[in-house]
Design a protein around this motif. Structure first.
Motif, short mmCIF file in Angstrom:
data_model
loop_
_atom_site.label_atom_id
_atom_site.label_comp_id
_atom_site.label_asym_id
_atom_site.label_seq_id
_atom_site.Cartn_x
_atom_site.Cartn_y
_atom_site.Cartn_z
N LEU A 429 35.28 16.55 50.62
CA LEU A 429 34.35 16.10 51.66
C LEU A 429 33.39 15.03 51.13
O LEU A 429 32.90 14.20 51.90
N VAL A 430 33.14 15.05 49.84
CA VAL A 430 32.23 14.06 49.24
C VAL A 430 32.83 12.66 49.26
O VAL A 430 32.12 11.67 49.38
N LEU A 431 34.16 12.58 49.18
CA LEU A 431 34.82 11.30 48.94
C LEU A 431 34.52 10.23 50.01
O LEU A 431 34.18 9.10 49.67
N PRO A 432 34.65 10.54 51.32
CA PRO A 432 34.36 9.47 52.29
C PRO A 432 32.92 8.98 52.23
O PRO A 432 32.65 7.79 52.45
N PHE A 433 31.99 9.88 51.92
CA PHE A 433 30.58 9.47 51.82
C PHE A 433 30.34 8.67 50.53
O PHE A 433 29.51 7.77 50.49
N LEU A 434 31.11 9.00 49.49
CA LEU A 434 31.04 8.22 48.26
C LEU A 434 31.50 6.79 48.51
O LEU A 434 30.87 5.82 48.09
N ILE A 435 32.61 6.65 49.24
CA ILE A 435 33.15 5.32 49.55
C ILE A 435 32.13 4.51 50.36
O ILE A 435 31.84 3.36 50.06
#
Length: 630
Positions: A429-435
């Motif tokens: 779940l962190v990945l899209p916000f990281l991008i």
């Protein structure tokens, strides 16, 4: 294509080698020995590009020292990866094409049309051999600034790709097509070329009519015959320049080089690779399971889960096909048990994937930004908000349709289960916000953030989701090269065709017409929505954007429309067309993934498409929605 989005529609066609029709499950098992070196080189190039870009990010932001030669090396490797990938895609028959017309023909006629398509492909490639070689010779005198080597080493990839694709087309035609249809197709192509050559003095005096003859007529005939879209665009540009102008065909190769070679586009294969990692590690399924435990007990809960999962997963993979293939198998069995009808589920899946296409990383947004000169960081920032508006429209419809749903037998998941699933899904779940955060804050470009995301996904996938074997990683790298080559070859051919249209003067006439329409920007926006819905349906989304974006954006600018808002309207309208039956390619991919009959889904999808179109109209009418996040 998406891509990137929709190469799976050709799964029923034979690869270039004469395999059995059902031999599509394990491509590697049927690859002949002479394709292995190409696949190995393509995989090595994609891996090297990802590693070098990540090295550049680390060097700049950690060490504080930029590597001056890195961009040149990546650019050289990138164009070779694209052209070799396009060659692999020819072998695998994974190039975008329109099959609707051909599929309606009787079988005996289909064979002749198929032979015509092959000879048309071969004719285009033969016409490009001389210009491609000449282009290499001219670029030999140009030295690259950092490496101080001839630029010919880079552009020779185009000549190699043209020759390799021609060899595969000829091999396939000779081994799988009967002589009579093949001769008939060759005679037809040769007769048309000879007639145009004889009439070229008269054609050169027709002016704008040649646009209709070559860049509309020839392209339409090739599309209907099942010629891959990249070759249709190339055929239009080549025939127009060869028979109606005195411009050398060298321009086509130059425009293809320019269309493919932008460093911004390097992020396309990396995000494709990210989607492969997402599928292979099970990160997408972890997100789906968590959302199901959180919302599955409320009315329309599973519909909410499906839409929410598509929204989040799209922020990781950047590909509609990957999104649908990840979400559907994880949710559809449970939804069927709860009484959801198959056609409704597929309709929601298709429109949900269209809704989420503006969530970064979106391959369409990256390519659009490169073609139209729009800030990709701005597109990424705006894409979240725009997708939320479309998501809200679909959520409201899903809730209304579930107003009579019986939830008496459904229980809320225990808090302990929800917490456990959250721990599993958390890193994903962190990945899209990281991008979004890295691009939005200017820490990394769209190209650089793609490599960071791949490294993060590989690490998390190894630690929490079982990891990936070397054979699987190699297969993903080859798949990435083939898919990226197919997508970016369309971009190169569309660049040549768009340049031809621009040079004809038609754009100036069209601009004059559209800027003087009654209603100004409002009417222009309405025309834009209609045009991109229709073209998104007929051409598949990405080619429609590539072809018209350079033409339409200057007009929108004259009318005072913000480029970010106009980009969002284009992409959203295109996605509506992509899922629009009976022609939309994405519609049939959703039906295939969901395992439902298209004629049944066709009845169920209209309310969802109307809701989606209503959201597009709101986005077009309210500029604030697209610009508030900037």
């Amino acid at each position: 294509m998406d891509h990137t989005t929709s190469l799976a529609e050709n799964a029923g066609h034979e690869p270039i080698v004469p395999l059995t029709p059902d031999a599509s499950g394990d491509q590697a098992a049927h690859t002949p020995w002479w394709m292995h070196p190409l696949e190995a080189i393509a995989a090595a190039l994609v891996a090297s590009i990802a590693v070098l870009l990540l090295l550049g990010v680390v060097s700049r932001y950690v060490v504080g020292n930029s590597i001056i030669w890195l961009d040149e090396v990546v650019s050289l490797q990138f164009i070779w990866a694209v052209m070799i990938g396009a060659t692999i895609a020819v072998y695998r028959n994974e190039h975008l094409r329109l099959n609707v017309v051909v599929d309606m023909l009787p079988e005996w006629l289909r064979e002749y049309v198929h032979a015509f398509a092959l000879t048309a492909m071969a004719a285009v490639l033969i016409a490009l051999i001389g210009p491609a070689v000449t282009y290499v010779e001219e670029e030999w005198a140009i030295l690259t600034p950092a490496l101080n080597i001839p630029n010919a080493f880079r552009v020779s990839a185009i000549a190699f790709g043209v020759l390799a694709m021609l060899a595969l087309v000829v091999l396939y035609a000779g081994r799988t097509v009967r002589m009579a249809p093949l001769v008939t197709g060759a005679v037809m192509v040769a007769a048309v070329a000879a007639l145009c050559w004889v009439l070229s003095p008269q054609l050169s005096r027709l002016g704008g009519i040649n646009i209709v003859v070559f860049l509309v007529g020839f392209v339409a005939v090739c599309l209907a015959a099942g010629v891959p879209i990249a070759f249709c665009f190339a055929a239009g540009a080549v025939s127009y320049l060869a028979f109606a102008t005195h411009v050398p065909l060298l321009v086509v190769v130059g425009r293809m080089d320019e269309g493919i070679s932008s460093l911004v586009l390097v992020s396309v294969p990396i995000f494709v690779l990210l989607g492969c990692v997402l599928d292979a590690t099970g990160m997408g399924k972890a997100i789906v399971d968590f959302l199901a435990s959180l919302l599955g007990h409320v009315k329309a809960g599973m519909s909410y889960v499906l839409l929410g999962a598509l929204f989040i997963v799209s922020g990781i993979s950047g590909s509609k096909v990957s999104d649908m293939a990840t979400v559907a198998p994880a949710l559809f069995p449970e939804m069927k048990q709860r009484g959801h009808k198959g056609p409704d589920m597929v309709a929601l899946l298709a429109t949900g994937a269209a809704m989420a296409d503006t969530v970064p990383p979106s391959i369409v947004l990256i390519v659009l930004g490169a073609v139209a000169g729009v800030s990709i960081a701005g597109l990424f920032q705006s894409g979240f908000v725009v997708a939320m508006v479309l998501l809200l429209a679909l959520l409201i419809l899903a809730r209304w349709k579930a107003r009579h749903e019986d939830m008496s037998g459904t229980r809320r998941a225990p808090v302990r289960v929800v917490g456990k699933l959250l721990l599993l899904a958390g890193p994903a779940l962190v990945l899209p916000f990281l991008i979004r955060g890295l691009v939005g804050e200017g820490v990394a470009t769209a190209t650089e953030v793609s490599t960071v995301a791949v490294a993060y996904a590989m690490l998390i996938g190894h630690l929490m989701y079982g990891g990936l074997g070397m054979r699987r990683v190699y297969s993903m790298l080859v798949e990435t090269a083939a898919l990226s080559g197919a997508v970016l070859l369309v971009l190169g051919a569309a660049s040549a065709m768009a340049w031809s249209i621009t040079q004809s003067g038609v754009v100036q006439q069209l601009s004059s017409l559209l800027t003087t329409l009654p209603g100004g920007s409002i009417t222009f926006m309405a025309v834009t929505i209609v045009v991109f819905v229709v073209l998104g349906c007929l051409l598949e989304g990405l080619p429609a954007v590539l072809l018209l974006a350079p033409i339409m954006f200057p007009i929108a600018k004259q009318l005072g429309i913000h480029d970010i808002q106009y980009s969002m309207v284009i992409v959203c309208a295109m996605n509506v067309g992509l899922m629009l039956p009976p022609v939309g390619v994405g519609f049939y991919i959703a039906c295939k993934i969901g395992g439902e009959k298209p004629d049944e889904v066709m009845v169920a999808i209209w309310p969802y498409l109307i809701a989606l179109l209503g959201g597009v109209i709101v986005i077009a009418a309210v500029p604030w929605i697209s610009t508030v996040a900037l």
